[in-house]
Design a protein around this motif. Structure first.
Motif, mmCIF file in Angstrom:
data_model
loop_
_atom_site.group_PDB
_atom_site.id
_atom_site.type_symbol
_atom_site.label_atom_id
_atom_site.label_comp_id
_atom_site.label_asym_id
_atom_site.label_seq_id
_atom_site.Cartn_x
_atom_site.Cartn_y
_atom_site.Cartn_z
ATOM 1 N N SER A 1 -41.854 5.417 -12.201
ATOM 2 C CA SER A 1 -43.118 4.667 -12.257
ATOM 3 C C SER A 1 -43.061 3.609 -13.356
ATOM 4 N N ARG A 2 -43.720 2.476 -13.107
ATOM 5 C CA ARG A 2 -43.717 1.387 -14.082
ATOM 6 C C ARG A 2 -44.496 1.759 -15.337
ATOM 7 N N THR A 3 -44.033 1.248 -16.449
ATOM 8 C CA THR A 3 -44.792 1.389 -17.690
ATOM 9 C C THR A 3 -45.969 0.419 -17.643
ATOM 10 N N CYS A 4 -46.876 0.544 -18.595
ATOM 11 C CA CYS A 4 -48.046 -0.351 -18.643
ATOM 12 C C CYS A 4 -47.624 -1.813 -18.770
ATOM 13 N N LYS B 1 -44.753 -3.190 -17.796
ATOM 14 C CA LYS B 1 -44.149 -3.645 -16.545
ATOM 15 C C LYS B 1 -45.210 -3.841 -15.462
ATOM 16 N N THR B 2 -46.217 -2.975 -15.463
ATOM 17 C CA THR B 2 -47.300 -3.111 -14.485
ATOM 18 C C THR B 2 -48.077 -4.398 -14.713
ATOM 19 N N PHE C 1 -45.991 -7.277 -13.623
ATOM 20 C CA PHE C 1 -45.951 -7.327 -12.160
ATOM 21 C C PHE C 1 -47.197 -8.025 -11.603
ATOM 22 N N TRP C 2 -48.386 -7.630 -12.076
ATOM 23 C CA TRP C 2 -49.618 -8.189 -11.541
ATOM 24 C C TRP C 2 -49.839 -9.633 -11.975
#
Length: 508
Positions: free
Chosen positions: A281-284, A286-287, A290-291
């Motif tokens: 799962s992506r870390t905060c 990376k998230t 991404f967005w």
């Protein structure tokens, strides 16, 4: 009979025997070629009806002399058509009658010649390389680590985590960009006149782009796909493929196409199928990253549409002369939908092939479409015909969406009044390529993967399948098989079984 007659007869027999041997080799290559297909996640999709294959092995097909003559004629006229098309394209380049070498482009013909062939070779590497990377996913890497070290570098990189998905997304944009730039580099100007051809011949082959399209399909796509399907390891055992993988991953990382992931998440929610991932799962951080890229991608896509539509309504694209602006816009969206359906069809077909027969039978149209594609040799013919259709549409879309505005000191003609530097960037065709990649390809693959049965229940799917089968049966691009055989011999490609054994041997 005198000696001259004997010699003549012997030479004639030798030529016939050589032709028969060549035809037999091409037919054998044709029958043993299965183009690997991947879904939008990079997962391998393959159809192997065991029972039918066993029957074919036990009872080889016998073809009549008439059928063999027809096939031989297809190869001959396709080769002649390819040679003629190449001569026309080269003549247009060196006589400075293409968009790149003419007054607008001012590129030296020698440079245009080099770029044209480089783009074709790169396209071939991308088309064949994807099939090879997809097909090698289930193969243990130690089996070819010593014999193909560069192929190992490619597969290790591409098969790591979700890189295969990223590669497919980035490669799709790269393919569209190469097609767009090939069109810019070698498409003839409106009043081109080469080799003293009649106006009708010039209009058919040069002005319409048929010659360029045929060269691109046969040299840059089908030939490499055929050899990569049978000789995956040898095909990607080079650093050019490694460079292609890195460029594709870099394009995906840039975030230009991240809006497609928003569509993927949306359809995953409504279909109840979670998005698969081979990574933790992506870390905060990376998230968030991404967005941000998703938001930027959506904004870029919207702006690309605004620029392209504005250019269309102001007749500032390379669209064929005489076509009304509204008609150009309609053709653009129709062609993107047509390309999208063909992109999604292969995903949907392989997604439903393993469904129980009784379940698929409840959807009559989808069931009939599947039976048509998977009958006899129709699958291979459909995939080849689909490639021809997609490429033809891509070239037309490239003409429609490629912005063409003369930049000078006056910026009044520039779209939205931008500077000349920005307008020159618009003229590269990147915005049109982004639209085509996302709206005309990737989104449709996601829809087809999420709802394959519904996708195949569209009555238009049957018509598209028939068109693809007809294109392949016409023999228009049959020269690809001869080119593939020639390329295989020159490059000394060997089938993968020589290095890693058959799937049954590996399983044992």
């Amino acid at each position: 009979m005198n000696n001259e007659d004997t010699t003549s007869t012997t030479n004639g027999t030798d030529h016939c025997g050589a032709f028969e041997t060549l035809t037999h080799e091409v037919e054998e290559l044709h029958e043993h070629t299965v183009l690997p297909v991947a879904d939008e996640m990079g997962h391998q999709l393959q159809y192997n009806p065991v029972g039918e294959h066993e029957k074919e092995e036990e009872k080889p097909k016998k073809r009549s002399a008439i059928w063999s003559a027809i096939e031989g004629f297809k190869y001959l006229y396709s080769v002649a058509l390819l040679v003629f098309s190449l001569v026309l394209v080269m003549a247009a380049i060196f006589s400075k009658q293409t968009k790149s070498t003419g007054d607008d482009g001012n590129i030296h013909p020698a440079l245009a010649f080099f770029l044209f062939w480089f783009l074709l070779c790169w396209l071939a590497m991308m088309e064949g390389g994807q099939g090879a990377l997809v097909g090698l996913q289930p193969v243990d890497k130690p089996l070819y680590a010593n014999t193909h070290p560069r192929a190992l570098k490619n597969t290790t990189l591409a098969h790591n985590g979700d890189n295969m998905e990223r590669f497919i997304v980035g490669r799709q944009l790269l393919v569209v960009l190469v097609v767009f730039f090939t069109n810019m580099m070698a498409s003839a100007v409106a009043d081109a006149d080469v080799l003293g051809l009649s106006d009708i011949m010039t209009e058919i082959f040069l002005s319409s782009g048929v010659a360029l399209i045929l060269c691109t399909i046969m040299i840059g796509q089908l030939t490499s796909q055929v050899n990569a399907a049978n000789c995956m390891l040898d095909f990607i055992n080079n650093y050019f493929m490694l460079f292609t993988v890195y460029v594709s991953l870099a394009l995906e990382f840039s975030g230009l196409l991240h809006s497609v992931y928003l569509v993927q998440i949306f359809f995953a929610k409504i279909s109840g199928k979670p998005v698969q991932s081979n990574e933790p799962s992506r870390t905060c951080a990376k998230t968030l990253f991404f967005w941000i890229r998703v938001a930027v991608s959506v904004a870029i896509l919207g702006y690309a549409f605004a620029v392209t539509l504005s250019a269309l309504f102001q007749k500032q694209t390379t669209m064929y002369e005489g076509v009304p602006e509204v008609v150009s816009v309609v053709i653009l969206f129709v062609l993107m939908a047509f390309v999208g359906m063909m992109e999604g069809m292969q995903i949907a077909l392989f997604a439903v092939v393993n469904l129980p027969e009784e379940e698929l039978a409840h959807h009559n149209i989808a069931h009939n479409n599947c039976k048509l594609v998977f009958r006899d040799q129709n699958l291979q013919a459909f995939l080849i015909g689909r490639q021809i259709c997609v490429t033809i549409c891509m070239f037309i879309v490239a003409r429609i969406t490629s912005v063409d505005v003369d930049t000078d000191d006056d910026v009044s003609d520039n779209i939205f009044g931008v500077s000349n530097g920005v307008q020159n960037f618009f003229n590269t065709g990147l915005l049109g390529a982004i639209i085509t990649t996302i709206v005309g390809s990737l989104i449709w693959r996601i829809i087809a993967s999420s709802f394959p049965v519904i996708f195949l229940s569209n009555p238009l799917v049957y018509l598209i399948i028939r068109v693809c089968l007809l294109l392949e049966a016409s023999g228009l691009c049959s020269a690809s098989w001869l080119l593939a055989l020639l390329h295989k011999k020159i490059a000394r490609f060997e089938v993968d079984e020589k290095y890693i054994g058959t799937p049954k041997e590996r399983a044992a």
